[in-house]
Design a protein around this motif. Structure first.
Motif, PDB file in Angstrom:
ATOM      1  N   LYS A  14       0.851  -1.200   0.000  1.00  0.00           N
ATOM      2  CA  LYS A  14       0.000   0.000   0.000  1.00  0.00           C
ATOM      3  C   LYS A  14       0.885   1.248   0.000  1.00  0.00           C
ATOM      4  CE  LYS A  14      -3.542   2.395   2.695  1.00  0.00           C
ATOM      5  NZ  LYS A  14      -4.640   2.638   1.831  1.00  0.00           N
ATOM      6  N   GLY A  15       0.583   2.153  -0.889  1.00  0.00           N
ATOM      7  CA  GLY A  15       1.338   3.393  -0.984  1.00  0.00           C
ATOM      8  C   GLY A  15       2.484   3.357  -1.984  1.00  0.00           C
ATOM      9  N   ASP A  31      -3.586   1.890  -3.619  1.00  0.00           N
ATOM     10  CA  ASP A  31      -4.452   2.308  -2.513  1.00  0.00           C
ATOM     11  C   ASP A  31      -5.260   1.166  -1.904  1.00  0.00           C
ATOM     12  OD1 ASP A  31      -5.482   4.503  -0.896  1.00  0.00           O
ATOM     13  OD2 ASP A  31      -7.374   4.241  -1.985  1.00  0.00           O
ATOM     14  N   ASP A  32      -5.576   0.135  -2.686  1.00  0.00           N
ATOM     15  CA  ASP A  32      -6.389  -0.966  -2.176  1.00  0.00           C
ATOM     16  C   ASP A  32      -6.201  -2.165  -3.101  1.00  0.00           C
ATOM     17  OD1 ASP A  32      -8.193  -2.317  -0.550  1.00  0.00           O
ATOM     18  OD2 ASP A  32      -9.848  -0.923  -0.859  1.00  0.00           O
ATOM     19  N   ASP A  46      -6.371  -1.223  -6.699  1.00  0.00           N
ATOM     20  CA  ASP A  46      -6.997   0.079  -6.875  1.00  0.00           C
ATOM     21  C   ASP A  46      -5.874   1.108  -6.813  1.00  0.00           C
ATOM     22  OD1 ASP A  46      -9.054   2.030  -7.051  1.00  0.00           O
ATOM     23  OD2 ASP A  46      -9.017   2.264  -4.879  1.00  0.00           O
ATOM     24  N   LYS A  48      -4.817   4.991  -6.783  1.00  0.00           N
ATOM     25  CA  LYS A  48      -5.292   6.365  -6.566  1.00  0.00           C
ATOM     26  C   LYS A  48      -4.525   7.248  -7.536  1.00  0.00           C
ATOM     27  CE  LYS A  48      -6.203   9.824  -3.135  1.00  0.00           C
ATOM     28  NZ  LYS A  48      -6.333  10.139  -1.733  1.00  0.00           N
ATOM     29  N   HIS A  54      -9.561   7.389  -9.034  1.00  0.00           N
ATOM     30  CA  HIS A  54      -9.143   6.001  -8.805  1.00  0.00           C
ATOM     31  C   HIS A  54      -9.337   5.225 -10.098  1.00  0.00           C
ATOM     32  CE1 HIS A  54      -8.644   5.760  -4.382  1.00  0.00           C
ATOM     33  NE2 HIS A  54      -9.426   6.823  -4.423  1.00  0.00           N
ATOM     34  N   ARG A  94      -9.719  -3.026   1.943  1.00  0.00           N
ATOM     35  CA  ARG A  94     -10.015  -2.137   3.074  1.00  0.00           C
ATOM     36  C   ARG A  94     -11.184  -2.642   3.907  1.00  0.00           C
ATOM     37  NH1 ARG A  94     -11.174   1.903  -0.990  1.00  0.00           N
ATOM     38  NH2 ARG A  94     -13.334   1.647  -1.622  1.00  0.00           N
TER      39      ARG A  94
END
Length: 172
Positions: A14-15, A31-32, A46, A48, A54, A94
């Motif tokens: 993530k990130g 992001d997901d 996903d 961002k 998105h 999430r």
């Protein structure tokens, strides 16, 4: 979880910067993730792409997941979630990362704190298991109780159900 193959934590993915190889351009950040709870397969990520933007990225477009970036083939691999029925119906990471872990006997063991991915190839990512969220002691030691996806009896609406024997081991 000694029998679990080498796993990469969701918190390490993530990130990550998502970079397209055709343009050599940052397209956003991871992001997901989307996954199928029956097969434990990750279907895609996903991305961002801006303050409110998105896009989805299917696994077959991913070239690599490194320490600093996720690379993928080309810019048009980023699609709208609703353009792929499998993604629209999939679980989102999430959501499951907020689940309670419940024994089949009805005891709350804790909350899911992290997902553990088995990444054999970037196009074949599965969920190997989950870590429980921990307290101060776990944060300092960086050791969190974990269980494998084979130990999950059921994904409920907001709980993961595990066998009583697994729950007892996790609570030690």
């Amino acid at each position: 979880m000694e029998n679990m193959p080498a796993a990469k934590k969701w918190s390490d993915i993530k990130g990550l910067t998502a970079v397209t190889m055709d343009l050599g351009k940052k397209m956003g950040v991871v992001d997901d993730f989307y996954f199928d709870p029956q097969s434990h397969s990750v279907l895609g990520f996903d991305i961002k792409t801006g303050l409110f933007g998105h896009r989805a990225l299917l696994l077959q477009s991913i070239q690599g997941i490194g320490e600093d970036a996720l690379t993928f083939t080309q810019e048009d691999a980023l699609i709208k979630e609703q353009d792929n029925p499998a993604l629209s119906a999939a679980f989102k990471g999430r959501d499951v990362l907020s689940y309670h872990v419940l024994s089949e006997g009805g005891t709350v063991v804790g909350n899911v704190g992290n997902a553990l991915f088995h990444i054999e190839l970037p196009q074949a990512i599965t969920i190997a298991g989950y870590e429980l969220a921990g307290g101060l002691r776990q944060m300092i030691s960086r050791h969190y109780p974990a269980f494998t996806n084979q130990q999950i009896i059921r994904y409920g609406q907001d709980v993961l159900v595990i066998p009583d024997a697994v729950a007892v081991e996790l609570m030690k």
